[in-house]
Scaffold this motif. Structure first.
Motif, mmCIF file in Angstrom:
data_model
loop_
_atom_site.group_PDB
_atom_site.id
_atom_site.type_symbol
_atom_site.label_atom_id
_atom_site.label_comp_id
_atom_site.label_asym_id
_atom_site.label_seq_id
_atom_site.Cartn_x
_atom_site.Cartn_y
_atom_site.Cartn_z
ATOM 1 N N LEU A 193 7.186 22.389 10.816
ATOM 2 C CA LEU A 193 6.508 23.603 11.234
ATOM 3 C C LEU A 193 7.379 24.837 11.012
ATOM 4 N N ASP A 194 8.711 24.687 11.071
ATOM 5 C CA ASP A 194 9.573 25.839 10.850
ATOM 6 C C ASP A 194 9.900 26.051 9.377
ATOM 7 N N GLY A 195 9.357 25.200 8.491
ATOM 8 C CA GLY A 195 9.502 25.411 7.059
ATOM 9 C C GLY A 195 10.571 24.594 6.408
ATOM 10 N N ALA A 196 11.277 23.745 7.151
ATOM 11 C CA ALA A 196 12.297 22.904 6.545
ATOM 12 C C ALA A 196 11.650 21.876 5.645
ATOM 13 N N ILE A 197 12.161 21.767 4.406
ATOM 14 C CA ILE A 197 11.574 20.849 3.426
ATOM 15 C C ILE A 197 11.983 19.437 3.772
ATOM 16 N N LEU A 198 10.964 18.556 3.925
ATOM 17 C CA LEU A 198 11.226 17.197 4.338
ATOM 18 C C LEU A 198 10.940 16.190 3.219
ATOM 19 N N LEU A 199 10.018 16.549 2.315
ATOM 20 C CA LEU A 199 9.615 15.576 1.285
ATOM 21 C C LEU A 199 9.141 16.333 0.051
ATOM 22 N N ILE A 200 9.567 15.856 -1.106
ATOM 23 C CA ILE A 200 9.148 16.471 -2.384
ATOM 24 C C ILE A 200 8.973 15.378 -3.413
ATOM 25 N N ASN A 201 8.202 15.675 -4.479
ATOM 26 C CA ASN A 201 8.077 14.730 -5.591
ATOM 27 C C ASN A 201 8.839 15.243 -6.801
ATOM 28 N N GLN A 202 8.824 14.465 -7.874
ATOM 29 C CA GLN A 202 9.589 14.813 -9.067
ATOM 30 C C GLN A 202 9.080 16.097 -9.701
ATOM 31 N N MET A 241 0.842 -1.210 0.000
ATOM 32 C CA MET A 241 0.000 0.000 0.000
ATOM 33 C C MET A 241 0.865 1.243 0.000
ATOM 34 N N LEU A 242 1.958 1.191 0.772
ATOM 35 C CA LEU A 242 2.861 2.333 0.837
ATOM 36 C C LEU A 242 3.519 2.583 -0.508
ATOM 37 N N ASN A 243 3.887 1.483 -1.183
ATOM 38 C CA ASN A 243 4.504 1.640 -2.507
ATOM 39 C C ASN A 243 3.538 2.285 -3.498
ATOM 40 N N ARG A 244 2.274 1.882 -3.407
ATOM 41 C CA ARG A 244 1.286 2.454 -4.311
ATOM 42 C C ARG A 244 1.132 3.946 -4.059
ATOM 43 N N PHE A 245 1.136 4.347 -2.777
ATOM 44 C CA PHE A 245 1.032 5.769 -2.454
ATOM 45 C C PHE A 245 2.234 6.533 -3.007
ATOM 46 N N GLU A 246 3.427 5.945 -2.877
ATOM 47 C CA GLU A 246 4.625 6.598 -3.392
ATOM 48 C C GLU A 246 4.554 6.754 -4.918
ATOM 49 N N ASP A 247 4.010 5.747 -5.595
ATOM 50 C CA ASP A 247 3.864 5.840 -7.056
ATOM 51 C C ASP A 247 2.941 7.006 -7.444
ATOM 52 N N ILE A 248 1.814 7.143 -6.733
ATOM 53 C CA ILE A 248 0.873 8.243 -7.014
ATOM 54 C C ILE A 248 1.544 9.565 -6.729
ATOM 55 N N PHE A 249 2.254 9.631 -5.610
ATOM 56 C CA PHE A 249 2.950 10.858 -5.190
ATOM 57 C C PHE A 249 3.934 11.305 -6.270
ATOM 58 N N GLU A 250 4.691 10.393 -6.827
ATOM 59 C CA GLU A 250 5.696 10.736 -7.810
ATOM 60 C C GLU A 250 5.081 11.020 -9.188
ATOM 61 N N ALA A 251 3.955 10.382 -9.473
ATOM 62 C CA ALA A 251 3.353 10.538 -10.806
ATOM 63 C C ALA A 251 2.545 11.822 -10.948
ATOM 64 N N SER A 252 2.274 12.481 -9.844
ATOM 65 C CA SER A 252 1.449 13.698 -9.909
ATOM 66 C C SER A 252 2.120 14.779 -10.765
ATOM 67 N N LYS A 253 1.321 15.433 -11.628
ATOM 68 C CA LYS A 253 1.849 16.523 -12.447
ATOM 69 C C LYS A 253 1.984 17.805 -11.643
ATOM 70 N N ASP A 254 1.262 17.902 -10.522
ATOM 71 C CA ASP A 254 1.405 19.051 -9.637
ATOM 72 C C ASP A 254 2.568 18.774 -8.673
ATOM 73 N N ALA A 255 3.316 19.819 -8.343
ATOM 74 C CA ALA A 255 4.398 19.690 -7.366
ATOM 75 C C ALA A 255 3.806 19.499 -5.976
ATOM 76 N N ILE A 256 4.350 18.521 -5.233
ATOM 77 C CA ILE A 256 3.874 18.251 -3.878
ATOM 78 C C ILE A 256 5.079 18.247 -2.944
ATOM 79 N N GLY A 257 4.933 18.958 -1.803
ATOM 80 C CA GLY A 257 6.019 19.004 -0.832
ATOM 81 C C GLY A 257 5.494 18.942 0.585
#
Length: 609
Positions: free
Chosen positions: A21-30, A1-17
């Motif tokens: 709370l202090d604004g440090a970037i922890l996760l981004i997609n392609q 299930m986690l792998n499927r979520f990661e696939d959707i996350f990476e395939a999105s045409k919109d940027a997702i990050g």
């Protein structure tokens, strides 16, 4: 299930990050990497605020603080910084990420590149701005959201004076309430009307001057709701040109409709395109009844169709005009002789579009020619009759006298029978000569005050024996207080005698003879009616013509009713006939009342018994 979520996350045409709370970037997609131009390693060492231009940082911080406080997503638009130093317009949706205790542990953002939308909006702005028509956009409340340069020029306002105002400010005061209702109606049903129909309306400029305009409406569905893009065209000049053209058409129509001549316009096929009032009056057909129908199907007898089509063909073949004469059959079936002058209307290439025929009804003129010919014949007949009266009358009187003398003195029955035949034939010849002279040399009436009721009684006395033996019932309807008339008594007796004789001849098996006398406005009306065999229309229309008779050869001259008509008209009166086959005939004579010379003479109505 986690792998499927990661696939959707990476395939999105919109940027997702995702950031702390202090604004440090922890996760981004392609898509986030492609949007900013930084590598994944570079971005994971950066703070979100590093991607925000200075002019947008305050707005960003305010939105993020609101999201973390309310835990409700928020959307805003700013520019993002790219690695190459350029900025890209983006739409950002921010939402809080909560821990197990329900408190925010960070926030995530979905970022959409607005470059293409901005490019499309700019293209739209350029199209709208360069449009030759005025363009404006309003929302559902009627607030103006967009205007182009043409709107400024049409209405005299600056753009800043219009944006944010109600569109009714551009509508005359007297119709603003109606306009608001029409606008609401359009928004309510815009899904059924993709394009509003052009409508002639009035606009009002900044200086208060009104002008005619035409509006086209396009509903546009946006993220902010339904909008309407209106195209506005000033049609004042066009309307003035149309009014001028309409005046010219009205003038031409008035000329055509009031002209005494017949005007009919045909297309290339011979179908009627115009049919003026004179045509309607002549034929009995209305314009609506004949429009689009072939002229030869309506008005021409079969033997005239080929001739008219030949004239039509010559005009189509290049003959600019021609003249032609033919009969037109009216709705009542009667024929009218029309003299036509035909011409053509061509297009810019010289091809015949229409044929215009202007006609004059010459039926009455032809009739007058025929009457003139008959008058000339009658004049010649009068000269002949005058000579014959002397040449034939004298020897006939001598023969009549000798025959009567011999009849008194012979006892031989065979001789008496022969002499009686001679006397009867001489009397017939004398009667014919008398009618010829009366017809050809009608004398001027010797007028005196005449009681028509007395003339009726005197005429009936003359025929009393014949009426009694013919099983004919006499009915008199003499109205009281009928005025006397100024007339020639002997001539009126001659008129009545002729009419009564005709009635008696029409009732060989018996019937009813009715004589009436009454006042009708300024005339006295005398009626002679019988219940005889009656007359069909083709005979009734000819009975007053000289020498027309339905009697067998040798039994009538055809002059009796002609003489009657002449006498009545000499007295300033009229004679008319009504007849129904199998039911009888009525003659109506109307003689004018001369109030200055005549006095009312009362005729008591006979009482029964």
């Amino acid at each position: 299930m986690l792998n499927r979520f990661e696939d959707i996350f990476e395939a999105s045409k919109d940027a997702i990050g995702y950031a702390s709370l202090d604004g440090a970037i922890l996760l981004i997609n392609q898509a986030f990497i492609e949007l900013t131009g930084f590598s994944r390693e570079e971005l994971l060492r950066m703070n979100v605020r590093d991607l925000i231009p200075e002019q947008h940082k305050e707005q960003r911080d305010r939105v993020v603080a609101q999201v973390l406080q309310t835990c409700e997503p928020a959307e805003y638009e700013i520019d993002y910084l790219r690695k190459n130093g350029s900025q890209v317009p983006v739409s950002i949706t921010v939402f809080a990420v909560k821990g197990d205790d329900g408190k925010p542990t960070g926030f995530a953002a979905i970022i959409r590149d607005l470059t293409e939308r901005m490019r499309a909006e700019e293209l739209f702005r350029l199209v709208v701005e360069s449009s030759p028509s005025g363009m404006l956009m309003v929302d559902e409340s009627g607030t103006i959201l967009l205007v182009n340069r043409q709107i400024e020029q049409l209405f005299g306002y600056e753009r800043a004076e219009l944006i944010g105002q109600l569109v009714e400010m551009l509508v005359p005061q007297r119709v603003r309430s109606h306009h608001a209702g029409d606008r609401d109606e359009f928004f309510a049903h815009s899904e059924h009307r993709a394009m509003g129909k052009g409508r002639d309306l009035y606009g009002v400029r900044k200086d208060g001057q009104e002008f005619r305009l035409e509006i086209g409406l396009n509903p546009v569905l946006t993220q902010g709701g339904m909008r309407v893009l209106a195209s506005v065209v000033d049609i004042s000049e066009r309307k003035r040109a149309e009014q001028t053209l309409q005046k010219e058409r009205d003038f031409i129509d008035a000329v055509l409709e009031t002209a005494g001549t017949l005007v009919v316009v045909l297309d290339r096929e011979g179908r009627i395109q115009r049919f003026n009032r004179a045509c309607e009056q002549t034929t009995g057909y209305s314009s609506e009844e004949v429009m689009g129908r072939y002229v030869w199907d309506l008005f021409l007898s079969p033997d005239e169709v080929d001739g008219v089509k030949g004239v039509f063909k010559r005009l189509l073949g290049g003959e600019p005009r021609n003249d032609y004469e033919n009969y037109w059959k009216g709705k009542d079936g009667l024929l009218r002789r029309i003299s036509w002058s035909n011409t053509v209307l061509t297009d810019s290439n010289g091809k015949v579009d229409y044929i215009v025929a202007v006609g004059i009804d010459v039926t009455d003129f032809k009739h007058m020619q025929e009457q003139l010919r008959k008058t000339e014949q009658i004049a010649e007949l009068g000269t002949l009759a005058s000579g014959m009266a002397h040449e034939i009358g004298t020897p006939m009187n001598v023969i009549l006298g000798r025959a009567e003398y011999l009849l008194k003195r012979t006892a031989d029955e065979g001789m008496k029978k022969g002499l009686t035949t001679i006397i009867m034939q001489i009397e017939r010849i004398t009667k014919v000569m008398t009618q010829l002279l009366a017809f050809a040399r009608r004398r001027t009436p010797e007028r005196r005050i005449v009681d028509l009721g007395a003339i009726v009684d005197e005429t009936l006395d003359i025929f009393q024996d014949r009426i009694t033996h013919s099983r004919i019932t006499v009915e008199k309807a003499i109205e009281a207080d009928v005025p006397a008339v100024s007339a020639d008594r002997d001539q009126l007796i001659q008129v009545l005698i002729n009419l009564v004789i005709n009635s008696l001849h029409a009732m060989p098996e018996g019937g009813r003879l009715r004589l009436s006398l009454d006042r009708e406005d300024s005339h006295v009306r005398l009626g002679v009616s019988d219940t005889g065999h009656g007359m069909p229309e083709e005979i009734r229309s000819k009975i007053f013509e000289p020498f027309f008779t339905t009697k067998d050869f040798g039994k009538g001259t055809g002059l009796g009713l002609t003489v009657v008509k002449g006498i009545v008209e000499e007295h300033g009166g009229t004679i008319a006939v009504e007849s129904v086959v199998g039911k009888g005939t009525t003659f109506w004579i109307r003689l004018p009342v001369d109030e200055a010379q005549t006095a009312a003479i009362s005729h008591p109505i006979p009482l029964p018994g």
